[in-house]
Design a protein around this motif. Structure first.
Motif, PDB file in Angstrom:
ATOM      1  N   ALA A   7     -11.108  11.147   5.639  1.00 43.88           N
ATOM      2  CA  ALA A   7     -10.635  12.496   5.942  1.00 43.88           C
ATOM      3  C   ALA A   7     -10.308  12.673   7.411  1.00 43.88           C
ATOM      4  N   SER A   8     -10.849  11.803   8.262  1.00 45.68           N
ATOM      5  CA  SER A   8     -10.578  11.902   9.691  1.00 45.68           C
ATOM      6  C   SER A   8      -9.297  11.195  10.101  1.00 45.68           C
ATOM      7  N   VAL A   9      -8.685  10.471   9.166  1.00 44.90           N
ATOM      8  CA  VAL A   9      -7.435   9.787   9.457  1.00 44.90           C
ATOM      9  C   VAL A   9      -6.319  10.812   9.584  1.00 44.90           C
ATOM     10  N   SER A  27      -7.291   1.927  11.092  1.00 47.84           N
ATOM     11  CA  SER A  27      -6.808   3.142  11.743  1.00 47.84           C
ATOM     12  C   SER A  27      -6.785   2.912  13.238  1.00 47.84           C
ATOM     13  N   THR A  28      -5.599   2.767  13.808  1.00 41.53           N
ATOM     14  CA  THR A  28      -5.502   2.635  15.255  1.00 41.53           C
ATOM     15  C   THR A  28      -5.894   3.943  15.932  1.00 41.53           C
ATOM     16  N   SER A 163      -0.354   0.262  11.180  1.00 46.60           N
ATOM     17  CA  SER A 163      -1.262   0.932  12.115  1.00 46.60           C
ATOM     18  C   SER A 163      -2.369   1.698  11.405  1.00 46.60           C
ATOM     19  N   GLU A 164      -2.102   2.140  10.205  1.00 47.73           N
ATOM     20  CA  GLU A 164      -3.088   2.832   9.374  1.00 47.73           C
ATOM     21  C   GLU A 164      -2.986   2.239   7.969  1.00 47.73           C
ATOM     22  N   VAL A 165      -4.109   1.968   7.354  1.00 46.14           N
ATOM     23  CA  VAL A 165      -4.121   1.451   5.986  1.00 46.14           C
ATOM     24  C   VAL A 165      -5.233   2.146   5.218  1.00 46.14           C
ATOM     25  N   GLU A 166      -4.898   2.651   4.057  1.00 48.22           N
ATOM     26  CA  GLU A 166      -5.916   3.266   3.210  1.00 48.22           C
ATOM     27  C   GLU A 166      -5.624   2.987   1.741  1.00 48.22           C
ATOM     28  N   GLY A 181       0.254   2.148   3.908  1.00 53.14           N
ATOM     29  CA  GLY A 181       0.212   1.664   5.278  1.00 53.14           C
ATOM     30  C   GLY A 181       1.256   2.367   6.113  1.00 53.14           C
ATOM     31  N   LEU A 182       0.950   2.589   7.376  1.00 53.63           N
ATOM     32  CA  LEU A 182       1.882   3.234   8.296  1.00 53.63           C
ATOM     33  C   LEU A 182       2.509   2.183   9.195  1.00 53.63           C
ATOM     34  N   ILE A 183       3.827   2.049   9.105  1.00 53.27           N
ATOM     35  CA  ILE A 183       4.576   1.078   9.896  1.00 53.27           C
ATOM     36  C   ILE A 183       5.315   1.827  11.010  1.00 53.27           C
ATOM     37  N   LYS A 184       5.012   1.491  12.235  1.00 52.33           N
ATOM     38  CA  LYS A 184       5.633   2.167  13.373  1.00 52.33           C
ATOM     39  C   LYS A 184       6.662   1.264  14.043  1.00 52.33           C
TER      40      LYS A 184
END
Length: 402
Positions: A7-9, A27-28, A163-166, A181-184
């Motif tokens: 939840a903090s992501v 989570s970066t 950068s983020e994976v859940e 996943g978040l790809i930047k």
């Protein structure tokens, strides 16, 4: 990891959906990096089906530090993807079924060991072994120079660690699993494109869905391109295997492909000195824009279908690389916003799109394993119905020259 941590992501990767557990693996933003992790359905209190989800950190050689996430459904599919390699799908297996291929590249290569500008901009090939890799998003296609800058082969997304994976797991039937996943792709003075790349799968089934959301975080409009490079080999690819799709227009990518235009939809056995043949396709769709492409084996009792919407992905590239097995016996079915020509050609021919500041654009693709003749016949019927009496325009010469 538990839901309170997830939840903090950042909100972009957090779901408030009821009756779901969310596990944060990377989570970066919050300095989280889980190495090895595993959960199964019994730990979640699910007793009417069984599945496992596991993350492994790989060691040795060029795969040192790479991570893979493995979804295993004994009565369905096993799906392996890599958050280190832009959430690419490495391979998919099921009962007597495989999506993927045997590349000379055997490791899940950590992007830290790849120089995309080597080999005249084709360094991407040194890590290429995925079943599905995203070519984009800032650019895609063949390498070339535009405005004095190198546009390397197939862009950067596939070599950008998430950068983020859940992982989100529904606690109510049918227990849908989502891996995000978040790809930047963020560069000072250049693009600030961020993509939430999601795979969703329902245990015990033979289909899965890719659902990506691309957002422009810059204050200026930016170009974007995407090709979903989806690759298949044995047991589907063999002599006289068949590609099918409802086709409006087809053209050879270059002079070499022009030689294979007569029998472009069928395949050879592994053939030494066969160079890659590529064909540009404009598909027909139904009234809502939905279409599909498929590959089936010689006996038409096993195959794969790829469903997508031409409003999101208007073009289709067919890549035939029926070289020797050691060299890489593989075919690629690639829905996209463009063809694989260099950026300068795609711009000249009007196939490069722009995304406005703050705008989000989505892409959705469904992959299905066709496990028997009935499933193959159903896809054939769908293709026939979409094609109807509409003509296929066959352009005999390449539409561009690199």
């Amino acid at each position: 990891m538990n839901k309170s941590l997830a939840a903090s992501v950042s909100p972009a990767l957090y779901s408030t959906k009821a009756n779901a557990r969310i596990f944060t693996l990377t989570s970066t933003e919050h300095n989280i990096e889980v190495a090895d992790w595993k959960i199964d359905s019994t730990q979640l209190g699910i007793i009417d089906t069984y599945f496992t989800i596991e993350q492994k950190t790989l060691h040795g050689g060029k795969q040192e530090g790479s991570k893979v996430i493995i979804l295993t459904s004994p009565n369905g599919l096993t799906i392996t993807l890599s958050p280190t390699r832009g959430m690419s799908i490495m391979n998919v297996t099921g009962k007597e079924m495989r999506f993927g291929w045997d590349s000379p590249v055997k490791e899940v290569v950590n992007p830290a060991f790849i120089n995309l500008e080597s080999r005249n901009g084709a360094g991407w090939l040194e890590g290429f072994n995925e079943m599905m890799v995203r070519c984009g998003f800032e650019w895609a296609g063949h390498p070339g120079i535009e405005n004095g800058e190198m546009r390397t082969l197939h862009g950067k997304a596939g070599n950008t660690p998430a950068s983020e994976v859940e992982i989100e797991i529904s606690e109510i039937a049918p227990y849908e699993i989502k891996v995000r996943g978040l790809i930047k792709e963020s560069t000072f003075k250049k693009a600030d494109l961020q993509t939430i790349a999601e795979l969703s799968y329902i245990p015990d089934t033979y289909s899965f869905t890719i659902h990506d959301h691309l957002t422009n975080h810059a204050d200026y409009p930016r170009d974007y391109q995407i090709m979903y490079h989806s690759n298949f080999s044995k047991p589907l690819l063999e002599k006289d295997a068949q590609f099918i799709a409802p086709i409006k227009e087809i053209s050879p990518f270059n002079d070499y492909a022009q030689k294979g235009l007569q029998d472009w939809a069928t395949y050879l056995e592994p053939t030494k000195n066969f160079d890659e043949m590529v064909f540009n396709i404009v598909p027909y769709s139904d009234a809502d824009g939905y279409t599909l492409a498929a590959l089936h084996n010689k006996d038409a009792n096993k195959g794969v279908s790829i469903e997508f919407n031409i409003n999101e992905l208007p073009y289709l590239t067919l890549w035939k690389n029926t070289d020797t097995e050691k060299q890489g016996y593989v075919t690629g079915i690639e829905p996209g916003t463009n063809y694989a020509y260099t950026t300068s050609i795609e711009r000249e021919q009007g196939r490069i799109r722009q995304i406005k500041p703050g705008q989000t654009i989505q892409f959705k693709i469904r992959y299905s394993a066709l496990m028997n003749r009935e499933a193959v016949d159903t896809v054939k019927e769908t293709v026939t119905n979409i094609q109807g009496n509409q003509n296929i325009t066959s352009i005999q010469t390449p539409i561009a020259e690199e």
